[in-house]
Design a protein around this motif. Sequence first.
Motif, short mmCIF file in Angstrom:
data_model
loop_
_atom_site.label_atom_id
_atom_site.label_comp_id
_atom_site.label_asym_id
_atom_site.label_seq_id
_atom_site.Cartn_x
_atom_site.Cartn_y
_atom_site.Cartn_z
N TRP A 1 20.79 64.54 -57.36
CA TRP A 1 21.75 63.61 -57.95
C TRP A 1 22.93 63.35 -57.00
O TRP A 1 23.36 62.21 -56.82
CB TRP A 1 22.26 64.16 -59.28
CG TRP A 1 23.19 63.22 -59.97
CD1 TRP A 1 24.56 63.26 -59.96
CD2 TRP A 1 22.84 62.07 -60.75
NE1 TRP A 1 25.08 62.21 -60.69
CE2 TRP A 1 24.04 61.47 -61.18
CE3 TRP A 1 21.63 61.50 -61.12
CZ2 TRP A 1 24.05 60.33 -61.96
CZ3 TRP A 1 21.64 60.36 -61.90
CH2 TRP A 1 22.85 59.79 -62.33
N GLY A 2 23.43 64.43 -56.41
CA GLY A 2 24.56 64.29 -55.49
C GLY A 2 24.25 63.41 -54.30
O GLY A 2 25.09 62.62 -53.84
N VAL A 3 23.03 63.50 -53.79
CA VAL A 3 22.63 62.67 -52.65
C VAL A 3 22.42 61.23 -53.08
O VAL A 3 22.90 60.28 -52.43
CB VAL A 3 21.34 63.22 -52.01
CG1 VAL A 3 20.82 62.26 -50.93
CG2 VAL A 3 21.58 64.61 -51.42
N ARG A 4 21.72 61.02 -54.19
CA ARG A 4 21.36 59.66 -54.61
C ARG A 4 22.54 58.85 -55.13
O ARG A 4 22.61 57.64 -54.92
CB ARG A 4 20.28 59.72 -55.69
CG ARG A 4 18.93 60.17 -55.20
CD ARG A 4 17.90 60.14 -56.33
NE ARG A 4 16.61 60.67 -55.91
CZ ARG A 4 15.57 60.83 -56.72
NH1 ARG A 4 15.66 60.48 -58.02
NH2 ARG A 4 14.44 61.33 -56.26
N HIS A 5 23.46 59.52 -55.82
CA HIS A 5 24.49 58.77 -56.55
C HIS A 5 25.94 59.13 -56.21
O HIS A 5 26.85 58.42 -56.64
CB HIS A 5 24.29 58.97 -58.06
CG HIS A 5 22.94 58.55 -58.55
ND1 HIS A 5 22.60 57.23 -58.73
CD2 HIS A 5 21.84 59.27 -58.88
CE1 HIS A 5 21.34 57.16 -59.17
NE2 HIS A 5 20.86 58.38 -59.26
N GLU A 6 26.15 60.21 -55.44
CA GLU A 6 27.53 60.67 -55.20
C GLU A 6 27.85 60.82 -53.72
O GLU A 6 28.80 61.47 -53.35
CB GLU A 6 27.76 61.98 -55.95
CG GLU A 6 27.63 61.84 -57.46
CD GLU A 6 27.83 63.15 -58.21
OE1 GLU A 6 28.03 63.09 -59.44
OE2 GLU A 6 27.78 64.23 -57.59
N MET A 7 27.06 60.22 -52.86
CA MET A 7 27.30 60.16 -51.42
C MET A 7 27.43 61.53 -50.76
O MET A 7 28.18 61.71 -49.80
CB MET A 7 28.54 59.31 -51.13
CG MET A 7 28.23 57.82 -51.22
SD MET A 7 29.66 56.73 -51.15
CE MET A 7 30.10 56.83 -49.43
N ALA A 8 26.71 62.53 -51.26
CA ALA A 8 26.64 63.82 -50.57
C ALA A 8 25.82 63.62 -49.30
O ALA A 8 24.68 63.18 -49.35
CB ALA A 8 25.99 64.87 -51.45
N ARG A 9 26.39 63.96 -48.16
CA ARG A 9 25.72 63.72 -46.87
C ARG A 9 25.38 65.00 -46.14
O ARG A 9 24.53 64.99 -45.26
CB ARG A 9 26.63 62.86 -45.97
CG ARG A 9 27.15 61.60 -46.62
CD ARG A 9 26.05 60.66 -47.01
NE ARG A 9 25.34 60.13 -45.84
CZ ARG A 9 24.30 59.32 -45.93
NH1 ARG A 9 23.82 58.97 -47.12
NH2 ARG A 9 23.68 58.88 -44.83
N THR A 10 26.07 66.09 -46.45
CA THR A 10 25.85 67.36 -45.77
C THR A 10 25.64 68.47 -46.79
O THR A 10 25.94 68.31 -47.98
CB THR A 10 27.06 67.74 -44.88
OG1 THR A 10 28.16 68.11 -45.72
CG2 THR A 10 27.47 66.59 -43.98
N LEU A 11 25.17 69.60 -46.29
CA LEU A 11 24.98 70.77 -47.14
C LEU A 11 26.32 71.23 -47.72
O LEU A 11 26.40 71.66 -48.88
CB LEU A 11 24.33 71.88 -46.32
CG LEU A 11 23.57 72.99 -47.04
CD1 LEU A 11 22.60 72.44 -48.06
CD2 LEU A 11 22.84 73.86 -46.02
#
Length: 524
Positions: free
Chosen positions: A454-464
């Motif tokens: 979810w963080g990657v798809r919708h919240e622009m999480a780019r790194t660990l």
Amino acid sequence: MIRSQMLGRIQERGSKPWDMLIIGGGATGVGIAVDAASRGYDVVLVEQSDFGKGTSSRSTKLAHGGVRYLEQGNISLVMEALKERGLMRQNAPHLVHDLAFVVPNYEWWEAPFYGVGLKVYNMLAGKYGFGPSTILSSAEALKRLPTIKTEGLRGGIVYYDGQFDDARLLINLAETASEQGATLVNYMRVERLLQSSTGELEGAVAVDLEASKEYELRAEVVINATGAFTDNIRRMADAEAKPMISPSQGIHLVFPGKFLSSDHAIMVPHTRDGRVMFAIPWHGHTVVGTTDTPITTSTLDPLPFEEEIDFILETSARYLNQAPTRADVLSVFVGIRPLVKAGDGGNTAALSRDHSIRIESSGLVTITGGKWTTYRHMAEDCVNQAATMAQLEERPCVTRTLNIHGYHQNADKFDDLAVYGVDALEIEALQKADASLAEPLDAELPYTAAEIVWGVRHEMARTLDDALARRTRALFLNAKAALRMAPKAAAVMAKELNKDDAWQQQQIAEFTRIASGYILGGKA
């Protein structure tokens, strides 16, 4: 909120000026983006790292008026913060809730002295009050705080304030700004400011750190909301600019929940360094802090000083029946306060937390100071002044009643996913569709692979680090558990971002470096 789409908007804009360019993706900058975009202005925000990487994810997790500011006589700041505290709970009830605090009394004079002060505190809140303060007997104090030190305990005072998850609120604010039409990009660093031949600011050159690509961002007004890094941007506009920030760092130690075993918090009104100290329940753990230590240099990953760690352990031992030790510390996190200089700036605990707005000769609008609780009011004030200076059409602020993304009146029913508000339903759907996403990534924390997705798809999480420190709060709660989660989380992110094994190993290595600063002694 998809990064590639945000970059697409910037490319499509070309040389056409934005109404406002905001530098800084913390609570202040993102709050300004929400305010300006919801008024209908064309807004672009750039952040050199991740949203909330700095101070905005490292607070004491309290939405509060500031009892200590009342003692300083700063009534206006307390009243403003208490009002804003109420609006935070109103607009983001999935993240902001009431928390009962007990001030334990071990001297005869403490109950009347603090009792009167806290009644004034509640009175100043007016219709935004969270609950009345009450004097407790020693038996009542023990019932509310079963792990409090009993020797010499005379009773206590209970009062109510607010608690929230700072990084989660910030991400929801970024999503709100996006929904209102703002363009926000993380990992985009401002390299230099664009100025006319007469020195007037016209925008900035920013670099997309992922693609090493430069963008010229033209704007009617540039807003510097970079917190601890405020003076760096100011010197881009004027190399001779005198520093206005007197940075101070505060640390927090995180222990297992057993050290409080309560849904109440402890507030210690006076410590030897002049600060208030809190011990609060947070996500099943106990967070204790904070310190106030003047520093000379601001960094993205500040480290605690040994004397700060000792200070919190010593102060905790005076109030908790079981004195916590270094071996009990699950995580230590450090935040830097961008305090505005006053006098020689030697005693940062005595500096006011009022926000300050400065308009430079170049036209750069700088906003700094303030506190998390007053972010909305700071944004309103800043947008008003920036719009006037840029001669933009005057439009009224609407954020007083603007629901924050995720808004849900009864999010507790989502249990561990409560902080996502309505988005919890989507994450639950991910878990039901793929059982492998539903299992906790580590036995000591509740976070699942679905939350990483979810963080990657919708919240622009780019790194660990984005995923384990700010989209989830694993690193802040239990650094060693977060390290154990890292390989699984990196594999999930790599699949979502279409990255290879080399990227995974690089991410794990970088996260291990960052996490070492959250572990006492620096080693897992």
